[in-house]
Design a protein around this motif. Structure first.
Motif, PDB file in Angstrom:
ATOM      1  N   LEU A   1      20.500  18.082 -60.352  1.00 34.64           N
ATOM      2  CA  LEU A   1      21.173  17.184 -59.425  1.00 34.64           C
ATOM      3  C   LEU A   1      22.088  16.267 -60.225  1.00 34.64           C
ATOM      4  N   ASP A   2      23.187  15.849 -59.608  1.00 33.00           N
ATOM      5  CA  ASP A   2      24.127  14.954 -60.269  1.00 33.00           C
ATOM      6  C   ASP A   2      23.497  13.559 -60.434  1.00 33.00           C
ATOM      7  N   ARG A   3      23.466  13.071 -61.698  1.00 31.31           N
ATOM      8  CA  ARG A   3      22.767  11.817 -61.975  1.00 31.31           C
ATOM      9  C   ARG A   3      23.323  10.649 -61.166  1.00 31.31           C
ATOM     10  N   ASP A   4      24.637  10.528 -61.148  1.00 29.97           N
ATOM     11  CA  ASP A   4      25.227   9.389 -60.450  1.00 29.97           C
ATOM     12  C   ASP A   4      24.993   9.454 -58.944  1.00 29.97           C
ATOM     13  N   GLU A   5      25.034  10.692 -58.400  1.00 26.65           N
ATOM     14  CA  GLU A   5      24.787  10.867 -56.966  1.00 26.65           C
ATOM     15  C   GLU A   5      23.349  10.460 -56.627  1.00 26.65           C
ATOM     16  N   VAL A   6      22.411  10.841 -57.489  1.00 29.38           N
ATOM     17  CA  VAL A   6      21.004  10.488 -57.261  1.00 29.38           C
ATOM     18  C   VAL A   6      20.827   8.969 -57.351  1.00 29.38           C
ATOM     19  N   LEU A   7      21.387   8.379 -58.422  1.00 30.37           N
ATOM     20  CA  LEU A   7      21.198   6.935 -58.622  1.00 30.37           C
ATOM     21  C   LEU A   7      21.904   6.108 -57.541  1.00 30.37           C
TER      22      LEU A   7
END
Lengths: 493, 104
Positions: free
Chosen positions: B78-84
């Protein structure tokens, strides 16, 4: 064609391929139906007009290029809001997930997209799929299109109501104790809980992992088979996903029931809580199958009387573990506190609704030291007895039949303050969740009040072909699909 | 339904303790409601105790699965920034929580 929103999936597929209408025309008819009905029904939490319009255009260009990804290409489908959708808010009808935009698609969503379907939006449910009436949603209840004073059933009430009223041609729900079959019965549509493991649970917000299974709602048995085939299949992202060959639910739809052995479950054919009209309709259905060449016997399954009790220990126990993830740290609501533990308790106290709290408390209690053996371990042994009863029955019959629910749709508010009475509406569906076997509901008629009656067909693990074969014969004999379309036009608009 | 009045043992559930274990803060009103409701549900569920299950193995799962393995290979994440972006509070690509230990 009077209104495209009244088409079955298979009829719409013919029209799309002949060029009689486009995927955009079909979507617009469904949107128009939603505009006319949503104020009364509230089947949807989110309608993704922009995303759906794009998907419809994509399906059109695929058709123009001669690309055909199968029977769902260009077909508008709704999803219960406990299946995660990338870039579309997903709440499971809970305040604790308000505003959450998932970073990935559930496997069923990816599969529908690959098949070229048009995702209309997300439907209402009892919070985290815990309930039997869709009254436990944090965002307001859904009403039954046949009579707005009654509930659509639950927990997948929004998905059932949308298909019944034509604001979706098909939809997906999830069934942990009957949450697809019971609302299908209440709303006069077809609903299927497949064999456990046949459809991936990856991206389904978990309630009770050993019981949860995703399945379709449609207006016809044939459509349900098409939708099931599109979503079934092994998924490495779900460790409980079935790895063998997927049975073909469409294979026996026209075969009839000549020579099939049908068992009527004695324990579900009357007694306290059962509506005599529902029992009579079930008996009439079975007589028609007998006339069509099936042999019918009554089969006693004593353990099913204990299935509900076992379920209300097992499901809450699993839910109390699964819902531990909603802790205010990584997504969703956070309510502050001076320590992390206090923040978690405040977040969960504020974010969860009454039924979800009730079940987490029940599960926590049933699993706590000193009670584990008396409750949870004993419930697991009863689960074995239920499985043994089913296996014994399937030695002598091909399918089992019962009412889907003991009654037709009940009034809004009628069972809201009595959790146990609400739980009893799942008494016919719960045993096959405990056993993992497939089950489905097919509408067979209306009661004196004009509310739909559903009959349940149960089959052994991976017995979808024979289950659908019997369901298709019941549908032919009942000739209910036509009347359902007529009745939807009576809904206040 | 079989009659199993003999097995319904009155249960007295310490809801406040269970709620603490479950990390759910309850109001006084909620405590009262659950104190009344849970024993009724547990009483019904306790009917499972009426069945003779001697020699019956418990079933925890409908499929006979154990240790499903896959190859340990690198794949897409999963994309880190999208998750955060979905977290209530973050700092330096990490989730932020209130203090966990007392400053004793």
């Amino acid at each position: 064609m009077s209104d495209l929103a009244d088409l079955t999936i298979s009829a719409a597929g013919v029209g799309l391929r002949s060029g009689e209408f486009s995927a955009t025309d079909l979507l617009e008819a469904v949107h128009k139906r939603a505009t006319m009905t949503e104020a009364d029904l509230h089947a949807y939490l989110t309608i993704d007009r922009v995303g759906a319009a794009k998907a419809a255009v994509a399906a059109e260009s695929a058709f123009r290029r001669g690309e055909d990804h199968g029977p769902l290409q260009g077909i508008p489908i709704a999803l219960k809001d406990n299946m995660v959708t990338r870039a579309i808010e997903t709440t499971a009808s809970s305040k604790i997930l308000a505003g959450w935009v998932p970073p990935y698609d559930a496997t069923v969503v990816s599969r529908l997209k690959q098949a070229g379907s048009v995702i209309i939006g997300k439907t209402n449910l009892d919070e985290f799929a815990m309930g039997s009436s869709t009254e436990n949603s944090a965002y307001g209840l859904t009403r039954n299109p046949w009579n707005p004073d009654t509930v659509p059933g639950g927990s997948s009430g929004g998905s059932a109501a949308a298909v019944a009223v034509g604001s979706a041609l098909g939809s997906l729900g999830s069934d942990t104790g009957g949450s697809i079959r019971q609302p299908a019965s209440f709303c006069g549509v077809v609903g299927v809980k497949p064999t456990y493991g046949l459809v991936s649970r990856y991206g389904l917000i978990a309630f009770a992992s050993s019981l949860d299974q995703i399945g379709p709602f449609t207006r016809t048995v044939g459509d349900a088979a098409l939708l099931l085939q599109a979503i079934a299949g092994h998924d490495p992202m779900d460790s409980t996903s079935y790895q063998g060959a997927i049975p073909d639910a469409t294979s026996g739809l026209d075969a009839g029931v000549q020579g099939l052995r049908i068992g009527l479950i004695t324990e579900m054919m009357g007694g306290e809580g059962y509506d005599p009209e529902v029992i009579a309709a079930t008996r009439a259905t079975v007589s028609k199958l007998e006339n069509a060449g099936a042999t019918v016997t009554e089969i006693s399954m004593p353990s099913v009387d204990y299935a509900l009790s076992a379920y209300y220990l097992i499901a809450p126990a699993e839910c109390s573990a699964n819902l531990a993830r909603f802790d205010g740290v990584r997504y969703g609501l956070r309510v502050g506190g001076s320590t992390t533990e206090e923040m978690m308790a405040n977040t969960r106290g504020e974010g969860f609704g009454p039924e979800v709290k009730r079940r987490i408390l029940l599960g926590t209690y049933a699993l706590s030291a000193g009670y584990y053996d008396a409750y949870y371990a004993q419930a697991q042994r009863v689960r074995t007895l239920v499985i043994n009863d089913f296996n014994r029955a399937y030695e002598t019959v091909d399918v089992l039949i019962s009412p889907t629910a003991p009654t037709t749709a009940f009034k809004v508010g009628e069972k809201a303050s009595d959790p146990l009475a609400m739980y009893l509406s799942d008494i016919c569906t719960i045993p096959s969740n405990l056993s993992g076997h497939p089950g489905m509901s097919v509408p067979v008629g209306l009661d004196a009040a004009g509310l739909p009656i559903g009959v349940q067909i149960l089959a052994p693990a991976l017995g979808e072909p024979v289950m659908f074969r019997v369901a298709a014969e019941i549908e032919r004999q009942a000739a209910f699909a036509d009347r359902a379309v007529l009745a939807t036009s009576a809904v206040p608009r | 339904m079989p009659e199993d009045e003999s097995v319904s043992v009155p249960v007295d559930i310490d809801i406040a303790r269970v709620a603490r274990l479950a990390r759910i803060s309850l109001t006084g009103t909620e405590l009262g409601i659950y104190e009344a409701q849970l024993p009724v549900i547990i009483d019904h569920a306790a009917r499972v105790q009426a069945l003779d299950t001697a020699g019956i193995e418990p079933t925890s799962h409908p499929l006979p699965l154990a240790n499903v393995f896959r190859t340990d290979s690198v794949g897409d994440c999963l994309d880190r920034d999208e998750v955060l972006s979905q977290a209530p509070e973050t700092q330096d690509h990490q989730f932020v929580v209130p203090r966990i230990m007392d400053e004793a």
